[in-house]
Scaffold this motif. Sequence first.
Motif, mmCIF file in Angstrom:
data_model
loop_
_atom_site.group_PDB
_atom_site.id
_atom_site.type_symbol
_atom_site.label_atom_id
_atom_site.label_comp_id
_atom_site.label_asym_id
_atom_site.label_seq_id
_atom_site.Cartn_x
_atom_site.Cartn_y
_atom_site.Cartn_z
ATOM 1 N N ILE A 1 0.873 -1.163 0.000
ATOM 2 C CA ILE A 1 0.000 0.000 0.000
ATOM 3 C C ILE A 1 0.916 1.219 0.000
ATOM 4 O O ILE A 1 1.723 1.395 0.912
ATOM 5 N N ILE A 2 0.795 2.029 -1.033
ATOM 6 C CA ILE A 2 1.582 3.254 -1.134
ATOM 7 C C ILE A 2 0.601 4.407 -0.957
ATOM 8 O O ILE A 2 -0.328 4.557 -1.754
ATOM 9 N N ALA A 3 0.788 5.174 0.096
ATOM 10 C CA ALA A 3 -0.098 6.306 0.381
ATOM 11 C C ALA A 3 0.707 7.594 0.337
ATOM 12 O O ALA A 3 1.755 7.695 0.971
ATOM 13 N N ILE A 4 0.227 8.554 -0.417
ATOM 14 C CA ILE A 4 0.846 9.870 -0.481
ATOM 15 C C ILE A 4 -0.098 10.826 0.239
ATOM 16 O O ILE A 4 -1.257 10.976 -0.162
ATOM 17 N N ILE A 5 0.398 11.428 1.327
ATOM 18 C CA ILE A 5 -0.454 12.230 2.200
ATOM 19 C C ILE A 5 0.179 13.581 2.509
ATOM 20 O O ILE A 5 1.343 13.807 2.229
ATOM 21 N N ARG A 6 -0.595 14.451 3.136
ATOM 22 C CA ARG A 6 -0.097 15.756 3.575
ATOM 23 C C ARG A 6 0.887 15.563 4.735
ATOM 24 O O ARG A 6 0.668 14.710 5.599
ATOM 25 N N PRO A 7 1.944 16.384 4.792
ATOM 26 C CA PRO A 7 2.892 16.268 5.905
ATOM 27 C C PRO A 7 2.234 16.405 7.280
ATOM 28 O O PRO A 7 2.609 15.713 8.219
ATOM 29 N N LYS A 8 1.222 17.264 7.399
ATOM 30 C CA LYS A 8 0.593 17.478 8.702
ATOM 31 C C LYS A 8 -0.273 16.290 9.134
ATOM 32 O O LYS A 8 -0.718 16.244 10.278
ATOM 33 N N LYS A 9 -0.474 15.314 8.248
ATOM 34 C CA LYS A 9 -1.281 14.142 8.579
ATOM 35 C C LYS A 9 -0.426 12.920 8.929
ATOM 36 O O LYS A 9 -0.959 11.844 9.194
ATOM 37 N N VAL A 10 0.895 13.089 8.956
ATOM 38 C CA VAL A 10 1.777 11.948 9.222
ATOM 39 C C VAL A 10 1.524 11.360 10.606
ATOM 40 O O VAL A 10 1.321 10.157 10.757
ATOM 41 N N ILE A 11 1.549 12.183 11.635
ATOM 42 C CA ILE A 11 1.404 11.664 13.004
ATOM 43 C C ILE A 11 0.033 11.038 13.227
ATOM 44 O O ILE A 11 -0.046 9.901 13.724
ATOM 45 N N PRO A 12 -1.080 11.698 12.849
ATOM 46 C CA PRO A 12 -2.365 11.031 13.032
ATOM 47 C C PRO A 12 -2.496 9.723 12.248
ATOM 48 O O PRO A 12 -3.089 8.762 12.740
ATOM 49 N N THR A 13 -1.912 9.685 11.054
ATOM 50 C CA THR A 13 -1.972 8.452 10.255
ATOM 51 C C THR A 13 -1.160 7.350 10.918
ATOM 52 O O THR A 13 -1.623 6.211 11.042
ATOM 53 N N LYS A 14 0.035 7.691 11.355
ATOM 54 C CA LYS A 14 0.890 6.706 12.027
ATOM 55 C C LYS A 14 0.210 6.158 13.285
ATOM 56 O O LYS A 14 0.200 4.954 13.533
ATOM 57 N N GLU A 15 -0.395 7.049 14.075
ATOM 58 C CA GLU A 15 -1.071 6.617 15.304
ATOM 59 C C GLU A 15 -2.264 5.708 15.002
ATOM 60 O O GLU A 15 -2.475 4.704 15.686
ATOM 61 N N ALA A 16 -3.029 6.034 13.965
ATOM 62 C CA ALA A 16 -4.177 5.202 13.592
ATOM 63 C C ALA A 16 -3.718 3.826 13.114
ATOM 64 O O ALA A 16 -4.343 2.804 13.450
ATOM 65 N N LEU A 17 -2.627 3.777 12.354
ATOM 66 C CA LEU A 17 -2.112 2.492 11.888
ATOM 67 C C LEU A 17 -1.546 1.662 13.038
ATOM 68 O O LEU A 17 -1.694 0.439 13.056
ATOM 69 N N GLU A 18 -0.922 2.334 14.014
ATOM 70 C CA GLU A 18 -0.431 1.612 15.197
ATOM 71 C C GLU A 18 -1.597 0.989 15.961
ATOM 72 O O GLU A 18 -1.500 -0.145 16.433
ATOM 73 N N LYS A 19 -2.717 1.711 16.096
ATOM 74 C CA LYS A 19 -3.905 1.171 16.781
ATOM 75 C C LYS A 19 -4.456 -0.058 16.065
ATOM 76 O O LYS A 19 -5.008 -0.950 16.699
ATOM 77 N N LEU A 20 -4.307 -0.083 14.741
ATOM 78 C CA LEU A 20 -4.752 -1.246 13.962
ATOM 79 C C LEU A 20 -3.838 -2.446 14.164
ATOM 80 O O LEU A 20 -4.209 -3.557 13.833
#
Length: 125
Positions: free
Chosen positions: A4-23
């Motif tokens: 899965i290759i996701a290209i996202i906004r820099p300001k969304k890195v931490i929330p995305t990382k935290e959500a993936l860790e919860k998964l």
Amino acid sequence: MKEIIAIIRPKKVIPTKEALEKLGVPSLTALPVFGRGKQKGIATELEIDIRPEILDQSIKAGRRMEYIPKRLFSIVSRNEDVDTIVETIIKVNQTGEIGDGRIFICPVDDAIRVRTDEQGDSALL
């Protein structure tokens, strides 16, 4: 397996990382990248340091620029986890505004853990 290759906004890195860790996503690779979508980049999207001459050029050209900073996440996952991971990335990153990003899903033939020689799904976990 899929990548899965996701290209996202820099300001969304931490929330995305935290959500993936919860998964329970065990690992990912994150890279700073520059690019643009069909809108050709938006200077107001910039929230990180960038060379002033690039920003000046973009403002003079109607607040557009050739490339804007994004973050690329690469996640190799078991097939059965792909939908949940993609849904989570979308949920965290979807604002409805231009620049929310893209997700690409690619097949992966095999994975090998170098330290132990484990292959396939066991190399991912």
